[in-house]
Design a protein around this motif. Sequence first.
Motif, PDB file in Angstrom:
ATOM      1  N   LEU A   1      64.305 -16.338 -79.275  1.00  0.00           N
ATOM      2  CA  LEU A   1      63.406 -16.175 -80.411  1.00  0.00           C
ATOM      3  C   LEU A   1      63.869 -17.066 -81.548  1.00  0.00           C
ATOM      4  N   PHE A   2      63.040 -17.184 -82.580  1.00  0.00           N
ATOM      5  CA  PHE A   2      63.440 -18.019 -83.718  1.00  0.00           C
ATOM      6  C   PHE A   2      62.600 -17.717 -84.949  1.00  0.00           C
ATOM      7  N   TYR A   3      63.168 -18.085 -86.106  1.00  0.00           N
ATOM      8  CA  TYR A   3      62.480 -18.096 -87.387  1.00  0.00           C
ATOM      9  C   TYR A   3      62.270 -19.563 -87.765  1.00  0.00           C
ATOM     10  N   THR A   4      61.133 -19.875 -88.388  1.00  0.00           N
ATOM     11  CA  THR A   4      60.825 -21.263 -88.714  1.00  0.00           C
ATOM     12  C   THR A   4      59.767 -21.323 -89.808  1.00  0.00           C
ATOM     13  N   ASN A   5      59.699 -22.471 -90.507  1.00  0.00           N
ATOM     14  CA  ASN A   5      58.552 -22.676 -91.401  1.00  0.00           C
ATOM     15  C   ASN A   5      57.401 -23.334 -90.644  1.00  0.00           C
ATOM     16  N   PHE A   6      57.650 -23.774 -89.425  1.00  0.00           N
ATOM     17  CA  PHE A   6      56.651 -24.243 -88.455  1.00  0.00           C
ATOM     18  C   PHE A   6      55.933 -25.533 -88.867  1.00  0.00           C
ATOM     19  N   ILE A   7      56.393 -26.174 -89.921  1.00  0.00           N
ATOM     20  CA  ILE A   7      55.699 -27.365 -90.411  1.00  0.00           C
ATOM     21  C   ILE A   7      55.989 -28.588 -89.554  1.00  0.00           C
ATOM     22  N   LEU A   8      57.235 -28.727 -89.111  1.00  0.00           N
ATOM     23  CA  LEU A   8      57.627 -29.915 -88.355  1.00  0.00           C
ATOM     24  C   LEU A   8      57.358 -29.799 -86.855  1.00  0.00           C
ATOM     25  N   ALA A   9      56.835 -28.681 -86.407  1.00  0.00           N
ATOM     26  CA  ALA A   9      56.526 -28.543 -84.974  1.00  0.00           C
ATOM     27  C   ALA A   9      55.473 -29.568 -84.579  1.00  0.00           C
ATOM     28  N   ARG A  10      55.748 -30.340 -83.548  1.00  0.00           N
ATOM     29  CA  ARG A  10      54.796 -31.343 -83.086  1.00  0.00           C
ATOM     30  C   ARG A  10      53.719 -30.685 -82.224  1.00  0.00           C
ATOM     31  N   GLU A  11      52.570 -31.337 -82.146  1.00  0.00           N
ATOM     32  CA  GLU A  11      51.460 -30.744 -81.396  1.00  0.00           C
ATOM     33  C   GLU A  11      51.827 -30.526 -79.935  1.00  0.00           C
ATOM     34  N   ASP A  12      52.502 -31.507 -79.312  1.00  0.00           N
ATOM     35  CA  ASP A  12      52.848 -31.332 -77.909  1.00  0.00           C
ATOM     36  C   ASP A  12      53.817 -30.173 -77.704  1.00  0.00           C
TER      37      ASP A  12
ATOM     38  N   MET B   1      79.734 -14.887 -70.680  1.00  0.00           N
ATOM     39  CA  MET B   1      80.158 -13.741 -71.486  1.00  0.00           C
ATOM     40  C   MET B   1      79.145 -12.603 -71.423  1.00  0.00           C
ATOM     41  N   GLY B   2      78.031 -12.820 -70.733  1.00  0.00           N
ATOM     42  CA  GLY B   2      77.049 -11.763 -70.578  1.00  0.00           C
ATOM     43  C   GLY B   2      75.960 -11.714 -71.625  1.00  0.00           C
ATOM     44  N   TYR B   3      75.887 -12.729 -72.487  1.00  0.00           N
ATOM     45  CA  TYR B   3      74.807 -12.750 -73.473  1.00  0.00           C
ATOM     46  C   TYR B   3      73.462 -12.853 -72.765  1.00  0.00           C
ATOM     47  N   GLU B   4      72.491 -12.074 -73.237  1.00  0.00           N
ATOM     48  CA  GLU B   4      71.163 -12.087 -72.631  1.00  0.00           C
ATOM     49  C   GLU B   4      70.082 -12.597 -73.579  1.00  0.00           C
ATOM     50  N   SER B   5      70.422 -12.725 -74.867  1.00  0.00           N
ATOM     51  CA  SER B   5      69.435 -13.132 -75.862  1.00  0.00           C
ATOM     52  C   SER B   5      70.017 -14.216 -76.756  1.00  0.00           C
ATOM     53  N   VAL B   6      69.169 -15.180 -77.118  1.00  0.00           N
ATOM     54  CA  VAL B   6      69.594 -16.276 -77.994  1.00  0.00           C
ATOM     55  C   VAL B   6      68.595 -16.403 -79.138  1.00  0.00           C
ATOM     56  N   CYS B   7      69.118 -16.442 -80.358  1.00  0.00           N
ATOM     57  CA  CYS B   7      68.274 -16.680 -81.530  1.00  0.00           C
ATOM     58  C   CYS B   7      68.550 -18.099 -82.021  1.00  0.00           C
ATOM     59  N   LEU B   8      67.521 -18.903 -82.104  1.00  0.00           N
ATOM     60  CA  LEU B   8      67.674 -20.318 -82.440  1.00  0.00           C
ATOM     61  C   LEU B   8      67.445 -20.606 -83.930  1.00  0.00           C
ATOM     62  N   THR B   9      67.611 -19.605 -84.759  1.00  0.00           N
ATOM     63  CA  THR B   9      67.391 -19.781 -86.188  1.00  0.00           C
ATOM     64  C   THR B   9      68.621 -20.372 -86.859  1.00  0.00           C
ATOM     65  N   PRO B  10      68.499 -21.535 -87.501  1.00  0.00           N
ATOM     66  CA  PRO B  10      69.632 -22.085 -88.249  1.00  0.00           C
ATOM     67  C   PRO B  10      69.933 -21.234 -89.478  1.00  0.00           C
ATOM     68  N   MET B  11      71.124 -21.427 -90.051  1.00  0.00           N
ATOM     69  CA  MET B  11      71.446 -20.694 -91.266  1.00  0.00           C
ATOM     70  C   MET B  11      70.618 -21.216 -92.439  1.00  0.00           C
ATOM     71  N   LEU B  12      70.462 -22.547 -92.510  1.00  0.00           N
ATOM     72  CA  LEU B  12      69.747 -23.142 -93.630  1.00  0.00           C
ATOM     73  C   LEU B  12      68.687 -24.161 -93.212  1.00  0.00           C
ATOM     74  N   GLY B  13      68.778 -24.718 -92.036  1.00  0.00           N
ATOM     75  CA  GLY B  13      67.829 -25.737 -91.616  1.00  0.00           C
ATOM     76  C   GLY B  13      66.597 -25.137 -90.973  1.00  0.00           C
ATOM     77  N   ASP B  14      65.885 -25.960 -90.214  1.00  0.00           N
ATOM     78  CA  ASP B  14      64.718 -25.475 -89.482  1.00  0.00           C
ATOM     79  C   ASP B  14      64.784 -25.977 -88.044  1.00  0.00           C
ATOM     80  N   LEU B  15      64.483 -25.103 -87.132  1.00  0.00           N
ATOM     81  CA  LEU B  15      64.545 -25.419 -85.704  1.00  0.00           C
ATOM     82  C   LEU B  15      63.766 -26.674 -85.356  1.00  0.00           C
ATOM     83  N   PHE B  16      62.563 -26.828 -85.912  1.00  0.00           N
ATOM     84  CA  PHE B  16      61.696 -27.928 -85.507  1.00  0.00           C
ATOM     85  C   PHE B  16      62.034 -29.248 -86.193  1.00  0.00           C
ATOM     86  N   ALA B  17      63.098 -29.235 -87.013  1.00  0.00           N
ATOM     87  CA  ALA B  17      63.628 -30.500 -87.511  1.00  0.00           C
ATOM     88  C   ALA B  17      64.431 -31.203 -86.424  1.00  0.00           C
ATOM     89  N   ASP B  18      64.684 -30.491 -85.344  1.00  0.00           N
ATOM     90  CA  ASP B  18      65.383 -31.046 -84.179  1.00  0.00           C
ATOM     91  C   ASP B  18      64.347 -31.588 -83.199  1.00  0.00           C
TER      92      ASP B  18
END
Length: 366
Positions: free
Chosen positions: A124-135, A87-104
């Motif tokens: 790009l994304f918005y996150t609370n960054f707490i669940l991001a693993r070190e790796d 469809m020609g999309y060039e940008s993706v935002c990975l911010t959930p409506m209510l969850g957090d990206l790094f819970a995945d």
Amino acid sequence: MVEHRSPLKDMRFNLRTLRRNLGNLAVITLNRLRGRSFAPVPRRELFVETSQRCNLTCRFCAYDPHGPSALMDAKSFRDVIGQAEAMGYESVCLTPMLGDLFADPGCLAKFEILESSPVIRRFLFYTNFILAREDTIRALPRFAKLHAMFISVYGCDPDTFARVTGKSARQYDRLIANLGILHEVSGAMRLAGGLHFNIRTVGGTSLDKLPDTPMTEIMRALARDRGASLSIAEDFDTWGGTITEADVAGLGIRLIDGRGVYHRGACTFLFATPQVMADGTVHACACRDVDGTLRLGHLAERPLREIISWSNPRFRRIVEDHEAGRFPAVCRSCSLYRSIYDHRASAHDPTFKVVSLAEAVRRLDG
């Protein structure tokens, strides 16, 4: 009988809200009289929710820890991105409506899919960054397409963090540790759109009044060494009336009820922020639609091209209802509403590309 309540009884009005409404009224009325509209160019950025889970229960958020908790698997994600590419999309935002990206736990694999895309130019994304693993954090520099990171911070000390989020200091400490790792690796990151901290804490706080704590120390180091921006959240939305003054009692924050905000014309978010949810449902807006009022369809029923389309009667009806002043409750109560007859967003941000409503419809008709 439906009770029509005055917004004067339902929200705290202030001079800031009044000024905003007077400005909106003047700008929107003038542009409508001149036949000018400023709809975001559609099919530029797609919001994809890969996680409906969050590790926090912030008192001003509509997240329900007992609600949906779906995760989008890599196969489904790859399919969504493939359709978006077509469809020609060039940008993706990975911010959930209510969850957090790094819970995945599979978020890194999804970054790889975006990085290898021949069409997607940035994510790009918005996150609370707490669940991001070190790796995962240490892998971030290898993603050239990672355009921007927005990190929400809920209190600069353990006590405030607990008051706001309902969680223990252990998560606060983990965020400090993760930010320390980010400081180590961020020198090798491009982040053309920047690294941003939004401090969503108790009221009465300002940047020059932030306490000296390990949290503020690491944020200031990232600002000093990596050019990160720091801001204080001053206004909080009611999430369509889901959040009340009682929910945030004692935090000293101001809730803004969108019913007191002047609404006229279709909202720009209908063209700028369509969202594919973790379960494959597609919403017209990634903002506050926690109840699925703006549901456009499901990927199991129709392809994305037919769902985010003017030929989809659900999408067309939402836009036409906005134009006629028939706003669904979730839209009428949203304080983030921005009319397509308000040119100021595009005037202040050259990257915010707009076209007329007629042209936006034409582009959505393909």
